[in-house]
Design a protein around this motif. Structure first.
Motif, PDB file in Angstrom:
ATOM      1  N   UNK A  94     -11.307   0.895  -0.789  1.00  0.00           N
ATOM      2  CA  UNK A  94     -10.476  -0.231  -1.259  1.00  0.00           C
ATOM      3  C   UNK A  94     -10.578  -1.434  -0.312  1.00  0.00           C
ATOM      4  N   UNK A 118       1.624  -5.680  -1.381  1.00  0.00           N
ATOM      5  CA  UNK A 118       2.762  -4.770  -1.300  1.00  0.00           C
ATOM      6  C   UNK A 118       3.877  -5.296  -0.403  1.00  0.00           C
ATOM      7  N   UNK A 145       0.201   2.885   0.732  1.00  0.00           N
ATOM      8  CA  UNK A 145       0.103   1.951  -0.394  1.00  0.00           C
ATOM      9  C   UNK A 145      -0.818   2.551  -1.460  1.00  0.00           C
ATOM     10  N   UNK A 146      -1.925   3.104  -0.975  1.00  0.00           N
ATOM     11  CA  UNK A 146      -2.898   3.725  -1.873  1.00  0.00           C
ATOM     12  C   UNK A 146      -2.265   4.886  -2.657  1.00  0.00           C
ATOM     13  N   UNK A 147      -1.534   5.713  -1.928  1.00  0.00           N
ATOM     14  CA  UNK A 147      -0.911   6.878  -2.577  1.00  0.00           C
ATOM     15  C   UNK A 147       0.194   6.432  -3.541  1.00  0.00           C
ATOM     16  N   UNK A 148       0.929   5.401  -3.141  1.00  0.00           N
ATOM     17  CA  UNK A 148       2.041   4.934  -3.979  1.00  0.00           C
ATOM     18  C   UNK A 148       1.536   4.408  -5.315  1.00  0.00           C
ATOM     19  N   UNK A 149       0.324   3.840  -5.275  1.00  0.00           N
ATOM     20  CA  UNK A 149      -0.239   3.272  -6.506  1.00  0.00           C
ATOM     21  C   UNK A 149      -0.419   4.341  -7.575  1.00  0.00           C
TER      22      UNK A 149
END
Lengths: 410, 257
Positions: free
Chosen positions: A15, A110, B194-198
């Protein structure tokens, strides 16, 4: 301090690359970047520039579990001022500021970025400038000068940018510029309320969506007004207009104000007179006649965004050299592509690092050591950063924009 | 220790240029940015700190449109375990009581030891949802809470009173605390979180699902307007030196300095 794990997180690497860090695999960890990174000039900060491409390859940036360690990591991601000294030196063409910008984009999406930057982004979205001033006041600086709004048929749009339009100190740069352009008989107008922040700083701080919005607002305002040539005070507006807006559909030429000034001098349209002693310098009054003959020692600071990033080194110097009574000095080893950043880029202007962590403090010291009385700049960020340092360090150095010096000599 | 945190997505208005819309009952929001309500962010952090200390789960609840999910995901990225968005579709205008009623119907079927809310929303400034929700659920509450210390079955909390006093309370759980700003230092979310929350699921409930077709609306906004300029306001004109001199004179004459 928690031990930072180096176990790769591949999905994170992906990412980060997707967000724009496309050249991280070119890095072979030679460390040349570290030798020129301005953070290495500060004593209080350890900022290992060379580690970021590898950290991105491992997906290990801003990924600590511990709250304190993570806060330190996010702060580190926001330390990079985007001066691109490392980019200039890298034998592999790795753009480390770009790598960190990719990380910032994810964090900003975020809301996970420094609180001091949030109002800046909000204000640009809200009213089109980072100061939070109303759009209808954007023309106020030009009130007494009767600068017309841009009309088709005029040659240049003068785009002062946010700080020169609103900030009481920086307004002097905008008014000086307008006076010089009028004196040279240049055909120009301004956009006033329709001018929006260029968005360069917040893009580098990671707020990509608000940048896109700002860019589209300016591109359509320029197009609707029939603008073909734009001349700017800020190198930050310059670089985004010249190198980034065209990818978003812009179709206009852009000039930095020092380029136009130099051209006008070359064409004989501007003839600077002997610069007498500047009253603000606080020179002693004794042997006045003798002093008046002494040249004013001026040292020029290359703004990173103008010099290193856009190769404009000679025009600003050309303007200064053409002012009689002005002696141009250089900061020895830290001039041209080796100029030390003021620390104001990529959001740095608003981050307010504590004493001991300010590049501008080091830079004004370097300037003073040349024996100069005036530090000449060509960027509103540099001017603000250096004036703050001069004030807090109580130094006898006057910080002036080239436009102000030129206006004094006409 | 299972904790429910109620969060609200609010427009950032502190330093923004605010304009009333054509209805006269709301502000124009197109040019505003949105974020988690400030004291809710502290409530969220307090919940995560308590979970880190004592284990358990943190559940986020927010009432609002799909855009609220940005705020909810941020909370998930910071460490919340699950989240519910109660869609405001069909509810129409909501006041503090109506919002508390919606939350009560959502929360009453969950198992919880503690509910945390912020002490005030920065958009409407009502400060009603926390205490009203506690009353509707029939549990004790404390507002303007600046310290939470959990023991078995009880909590010792400190709350702000006027005049710089703090009040220490012992409260039986389950309870609701409306958290004051400054109680802790809200964290950043890490890239991996953040990645996991997505990828985490946000449960969306509607009026039917919570069994509340029409929340009770007890107040209605008549109109919004900027306050009239006070008669005693004086705008100082002139340069910095002149105005600061005049300001010093005024301060002196009023006995301030």
């Amino acid at each position: 301090m928690m031990e930072t794990s180096t176990t790769p997180i591949w999905e994170l690497r992906d990412i980060i690359i997707e967000a724009g860090a496309t050249d991280i695999y070119k890095c072979y960890q030679c460390g040349k970047c570290a030798s020129v990174c301005p953070w290495y000039q500060t004593e209080a900060v350890n900022f290992p520039t060379y580690k970021f491409p590898l950290a991105a390859q491992l997906g290990r940036i801003a990924s600590s579990e511990g709250k304190e360690e993570l806060a330190r990591e996010v702060e580190e991601v926001y330390r990079c001022v985007g001066c691109e000294a490392c980019v200039e030196q890298c034998p592999q063409g790795v753009n480390i500021p770009n790598t960190l910008r990719a990380v910032r984009r994810i964090l900003v999406d975020y809301g996970s970025y420094p609180d001091t930057l949030k109002p800046v982004v909000s204000k640009i979205h809200n009213v089109g400038n980072p100061l939070g001033e109303p759009g209808e006041k954007r023309r106020d600086w030009a009130k007494d000068l009767a600068i017309p709004l841009f009309q088709p048929g005029m040659e240049y749009l003068y785009f002062p940018g946010c700080f020169p339009a609103y900030d009481p100190r920086l307004r002097k740069v905008a008014t000086s510029t307008a006076k010089v352009l009028k004196k040279a008989g240049v055909s120009f107008g301004i956009l006033g309320e329709k001018e929006w922040c260029c968005g360069e700083a917040i893009r580098r701080a990671g707020a990509e969506k608000i940048f896109q919005e700002a860019a589209q607002s300016n591109i359509s305002a320029f197009r609707n007004a029939g603008v073909k040539k734009v001349v700017v005070t800020s190198p930050h507006c310059y670089t985004t207009f010249k190198n980034e807006y065209p990818l978003l559909g812009a179709d206009f030429e852009v000039f930095h104000i020092t380029q136009l000034f130099y051209q006008l001098i070359e064409e004989g349209k501007l003839k600077p007179h002997q610069l007498s002693q500047l009253p603000e310098l606080g020179e002693p009054n004794d042997s006045k006649s003798q002093r008046a003959k002494d040249p004013i020692k001026v040292v020029y600071h290359d703004p990173c965004t103008l010099g290193r990033q856009n190769g404009i080194y000679e025009e600003p110097r050309g303007v200064l050299k053409n002012i009689p009574g002005l002696e141009l000095l250089e900061i020895g080893d830290f001039s041209h592509q080796f100029a030390l950043c003021c620390g104001g880029g990529s959001g740095g202007l608003w981050l307010d690092w504590p004493k001991g962590e300010r590049m501008a403090d080091i830079r004004v010291q370097q300037a003073i050591e040349t024996g100069a009385k005036v530090l000449a700049v060509a960027c509103p960020y540099c001017l603000q950063m250096f004036e703050d340092s001069v004030k807090t360090m109580n130094l006898g150095l006057k910080v002036m924009d080239i436009a102000e010096l030129l206006a004094e000599s006409l | 220790m299972d904790i429910v945190v109620c969060i609200k997505r609010v427009p950032e208005t502190a330093e923004a240029e605010i304009k009333v819309d054509s209805s006269g009952k709301d502000i124009l929001k197109e040019r505003l940015t949105f974020d988690i309500n400030e004291s809710d962010n502290y409530a969220l952090e307090e919940a995560i700190l308590l979970k880190e200390k004592r284990g358990g789960t943190v559940t986020l609840i927010s009432v609002g449109p799909p855009e609220c999910e940005d705020t909810i995901r941020m909370g998930l990225a910071k460490g919340a375990d699950q989240a519910i968005r109660v869609s405001n579709e069909g509810f129409g205008e909501l006041d503090g009581f109506a919002t508390a009623e919606i939350l009560k119907n959502t929360i009453q079927d969950l198992s919880y030891d503690l509910i945390l809310t912020g002490c005030m929303a920065t958009d409407d400034g009502y400060s009603q949802v926390g205490p009203t929700l506690a009353e509707l659920l029939g549990i004790p509450h404390a507002v303007l809470v600046t310290k939470v210390d959990l023991q078995d079955g009880n909590a010792r909390v400190e709350r702000e009173l006027e005049g710089g006093l703090l009040e220490a309370l012992e409260i039986k759980l389950p309870a609701l605390f409306a958290i004051q700003t400054g109680i802790n230092e809200p964290r950043y979310a890490s890239l991996i979180a953040i990645r996991r929350a997505a990828a985490k699921e946000i449960k969306v409930l509607n009026a039917q699902a919570i069994g509340l077709e029409r929340p009770t609306l007890r107040t209605r906004v008549e109109n919004l307007f900027p306050p009239p300029v006070g008669k005693r306001a004086e705008i100082l004109k002139g340069g910095a030196e002149e105005t600061s001199k005049r300001l010093a004179q005024i301060y002196k004459s009023k006995g301030i300095i």
